[in-house]
Motif scaffolding. Sequence first.
Motif, PDB file in Angstrom:
ATOM      1  N   GLU A 184       0.824  -1.158   0.038  1.00 32.32           N
ATOM      2  CA  GLU A 184      -0.016   0.026  -0.015  1.00 32.32           C
ATOM      3  C   GLU A 184       0.668   1.078   0.101  1.00 32.32           C
ATOM      4  N   THR A 185       2.017   0.950   0.625  1.00 30.44           N
ATOM      5  CA  THR A 185       2.900   2.415   0.719  1.00 30.44           C
ATOM      6  C   THR A 185       3.616   2.521  -0.696  1.00 30.44           C
ATOM      7  N   ILE A 186       3.936   1.557  -1.138  1.00 33.03           N
ATOM      8  CA  ILE A 186       4.176   1.761  -2.802  1.00 33.03           C
ATOM      9  C   ILE A 186       3.194   2.378  -3.679  1.00 33.03           C
ATOM     10  N   ARG A 187       1.906   1.886  -3.351  1.00 30.02           N
ATOM     11  CA  ARG A 187       0.984   2.223  -4.122  1.00 30.02           C
ATOM     12  C   ARG A 187       0.676   3.780  -3.968  1.00 30.02           C
ATOM     13  N   GLU A 188       0.859   4.222  -2.678  1.00 26.47           N
ATOM     14  CA  GLU A 188       0.667   5.802  -2.531  1.00 26.47           C
ATOM     15  C   GLU A 188       1.716   6.473  -3.103  1.00 26.47           C
TER      16      GLU A 188
ATOM     17  N   LYS B 218       5.793  -1.716 -14.660  1.00 23.51           N
ATOM     18  CA  LYS B 218       4.824  -2.489 -15.045  1.00 23.51           C
ATOM     19  C   LYS B 218       3.585  -1.598 -15.592  1.00 23.51           C
ATOM     20  N   LEU B 219       3.405  -0.337 -14.967  1.00 27.31           N
ATOM     21  CA  LEU B 219       2.193   0.528 -15.443  1.00 27.31           C
ATOM     22  C   LEU B 219       2.471   1.049 -16.667  1.00 27.31           C
ATOM     23  N   GLN B 220       3.713   1.035 -16.951  1.00 25.20           N
ATOM     24  CA  GLN B 220       4.084   1.410 -18.494  1.00 25.20           C
ATOM     25  C   GLN B 220       4.270   0.211 -19.533  1.00 25.20           C
ATOM     26  N   LYS B 221       3.575  -0.853 -18.940  1.00 23.46           N
ATOM     27  CA  LYS B 221       3.560  -2.000 -19.734  1.00 23.46           C
ATOM     28  C   LYS B 221       5.091  -2.595 -20.322  1.00 23.46           C
ATOM     29  N   TRP B 222       5.843  -2.370 -19.506  1.00 22.58           N
ATOM     30  CA  TRP B 222       7.482  -3.090 -19.883  1.00 22.58           C
ATOM     31  C   TRP B 222       7.201  -4.568 -19.704  1.00 22.58           C
ATOM     32  N   ARG B 223       7.959  -5.387 -20.351  1.00 26.39           N
ATOM     33  CA  ARG B 223       8.050  -6.702 -20.233  1.00 26.39           C
ATOM     34  C   ARG B 223       8.739  -7.035 -18.972  1.00 26.39           C
ATOM     35  N   LEU B 224       8.341  -8.045 -18.118  1.00 27.11           N
ATOM     36  CA  LEU B 224       9.207  -8.366 -17.015  1.00 27.11           C
ATOM     37  C   LEU B 224      10.381  -8.625 -17.031  1.00 27.11           C
TER      38      LEU B 224
ATOM     39  N   PHE C 250       7.966  -9.467  -5.417  1.00 24.87           N
ATOM     40  CA  PHE C 250       7.064  -8.316  -5.088  1.00 24.87           C
ATOM     41  C   PHE C 250       6.771  -7.661  -6.531  1.00 24.87           C
ATOM     42  N   MET C 251       7.640  -7.457  -7.436  1.00 26.88           N
ATOM     43  CA  MET C 251       7.390  -6.571  -8.607  1.00 26.88           C
ATOM     44  C   MET C 251       6.605  -7.330  -9.580  1.00 26.88           C
ATOM     45  N   GLU C 252       6.831  -8.695  -9.647  1.00 30.14           N
ATOM     46  CA  GLU C 252       5.974  -9.505 -10.502  1.00 30.14           C
ATOM     47  C   GLU C 252       4.460  -9.774 -10.026  1.00 30.14           C
ATOM     48  N   LEU C 253       4.262  -9.647  -8.729  1.00 25.43           N
ATOM     49  CA  LEU C 253       3.056 -10.054  -8.340  1.00 25.43           C
ATOM     50  C   LEU C 253       2.293  -8.655  -8.016  1.00 25.43           C
ATOM     51  N   PHE C 254       2.903  -7.660  -8.069  1.00 25.48           N
ATOM     52  CA  PHE C 254       2.196  -6.366  -7.719  1.00 25.48           C
ATOM     53  C   PHE C 254       1.242  -6.083  -8.990  1.00 25.48           C
ATOM     54  N   ASP C 255       0.072  -5.838  -8.187  1.00 24.91           N
ATOM     55  CA  ASP C 255      -1.349  -5.516  -8.742  1.00 24.91           C
ATOM     56  C   ASP C 255      -1.402  -4.033  -9.309  1.00 24.91           C
ATOM     57  N   THR C 256      -1.480  -3.879 -10.563  1.00 27.37           N
ATOM     58  CA  THR C 256      -1.520  -2.386 -11.146  1.00 27.37           C
ATOM     59  C   THR C 256      -2.810  -1.930 -11.481  1.00 27.37           C
ATOM     60  N   SER C 257      -4.053  -2.630 -11.210  1.00 24.46           N
ATOM     61  CA  SER C 257      -5.225  -2.366 -11.792  1.00 24.46           C
ATOM     62  C   SER C 257      -5.810  -1.309 -11.174  1.00 24.46           C
ATOM     63  N   SER C 258      -5.728  -1.121  -9.612  1.00 21.07           N
ATOM     64  CA  SER C 258      -6.174   0.177  -9.143  1.00 21.07           C
ATOM     65  C   SER C 258      -5.492   1.447  -9.454  1.00 21.07           C
ATOM     66  N   LEU C 259      -4.133   1.215  -9.915  1.00 22.40           N
ATOM     67  CA  LEU C 259      -3.560   2.681 -10.415  1.00 22.40           C
ATOM     68  C   LEU C 259      -3.880   2.893 -11.869  1.00 22.40           C
ATOM     69  N   LEU C 260      -4.580   2.074 -12.392  1.00 23.47           N
ATOM     70  CA  LEU C 260      -4.958   2.361 -14.026  1.00 23.47           C
ATOM     71  C   LEU C 260      -6.295   3.067 -14.272  1.00 23.47           C
ATOM     72  N   GLN C 261      -6.923   3.333 -13.229  1.00 31.56           N
ATOM     73  CA  GLN C 261      -8.178   4.082 -13.225  1.00 31.56           C
ATOM     74  C   GLN C 261      -7.856   5.689 -13.586  1.00 31.56           C
ATOM     75  N   ALA C 262      -8.384   5.884 -14.746  1.00 32.39           N
ATOM     76  CA  ALA C 262      -8.120   7.381 -14.953  1.00 32.39           C
ATOM     77  C   ALA C 262      -9.526   8.373 -15.080  1.00 32.39           C
ATOM     78  N   PRO C 263      -9.532   9.676 -14.884  1.00 35.63           N
ATOM     79  CA  PRO C 263     -10.829  10.257 -15.224  1.00 35.63           C
ATOM     80  C   PRO C 263     -11.083  10.484 -16.806  1.00 35.63           C
ATOM     81  N   PRO C 264     -12.327  10.364 -17.229  1.00 32.55           N
ATOM     82  CA  PRO C 264     -12.518  10.561 -18.634  1.00 32.55           C
ATOM     83  C   PRO C 264     -11.983  11.671 -19.298  1.00 32.55           C
ATOM     84  N   PRO C 265     -11.473  11.571 -20.666  1.00 32.18           N
ATOM     85  CA  PRO C 265     -10.943  12.721 -21.204  1.00 32.18           C
ATOM     86  C   PRO C 265     -11.896  13.749 -21.418  1.00 32.18           C
TER      87      PRO C 265
END
Length: 399
Positions: free
Chosen positions: A113-117, A150-156, A178-193
């Motif tokens: 959660e700290t990494i996410r913040e 991972k958020l930038q879609k780099w290969r592992l 940790f990096m491999e299992l890190f879930d990026t889904s909650s950070l991919l949400q973005a406001p509508p353009p």
Amino acid sequence: MRLLEASPKQRGQETEQKDAVVVAGIEAVCEPSPQLMMPPLNFAMVDDGIFRSGLPAAANFRFLLSLSLRSIVYLCPEPYPEENARFLGRAGIKLHHFGIQGQKEPVVNIPEETIREALKVILDVRNHPLLIHCKRGKHRTGCVVGCLRKLQKWRLSSVFDEYHHFAAAKARKTDQRFMELFDTSSLLQAPPPPPQAAKMEAEKLKPPPSSGEAKKPGGIPRVWSTDDEVHILEALVAHRQEHGVLPQPDALMEALAGKLDNRAYGSKELQSKQATLRQRYNNAIKRGEVPTKEHDRQLYDLSNIIWGSGKTAAAKANGDEPRSFAEMCELYPYLAEEVKELEAGHPGLFKREFGKMDDDKARAMDTKIKRQRLVQMKVEMRRGDLAKEVRKTLIELLD
């Protein structure tokens, strides 16, 4: 993924603040010489407006000023050093403190959660230019940057290569897991353009870019201009054509001396940019598409001479020539491990055939193998947690 942008009024106020700080004598804190610009330990550029390093010392303050930083993301649990805090106050740089304990294997507890913040702060363009650092710029900084990749879609495989570049012999398997299992889904949400009309009106109000300066949303200038990207690739092409191999970092620095718009870079920053350009090329190859925009097509053609076979992605997709084994390993790392095991038992039988595999099928199999490995790793982690619980219960009974 859409990043939050600073308003023109906010950016103007911040620019005035920076100018006022310099006029007030900020350069007086930067020792030892007006000409000396010394980057911190393990300093490198992560992306446009994002940098990484170890803990800066007083000798690095003048270099940090040259980056025009707005923010620092500090990842150690200890209070920020008093001398550094005074420098940030004088320079108008905001400190974002995310304390992560620097534990060693096998007892490692990375707070997700700290990494996410921390990533939320890093992704907000209003905080750029920004420096991420821990004590030595290896493990905690490496984990944060790895999750950003991972958020930038780099290969592992590329994420791990970058992590190893800084951690070297101190690399930790737990960091990589940790990096491999890190879930990026909650950070991919973005406001509508915003509505297209509003975007067009905003474009009309923007002043035309100066020569050699590329456009970037939010009005923040790029660290590397479009001309810089072309010059870097042209230098790589020239060296390869003359010597048959890519240049060493020092040789590339020498070839580009005085030719780039970006002046605040070193060997590591140049290597990082080179890796980013190669990743962009690999992504185009994976999609099987040749870019249509003029600048992107120019980068693609130069990259194809450096890292490809000289043929277009479309030609390869049509079966004119199989991909090399190294290229397939870069595109499909999980599937490649399976092929390597087969090749070990039957040398020379599978490598070339692997390059002929259909992209859609290879991608699907690579994803399937990755998911299977993730399931296995989670089972192993749960088994380890259960073993700890058993030991704890038995120890309590002994007490």
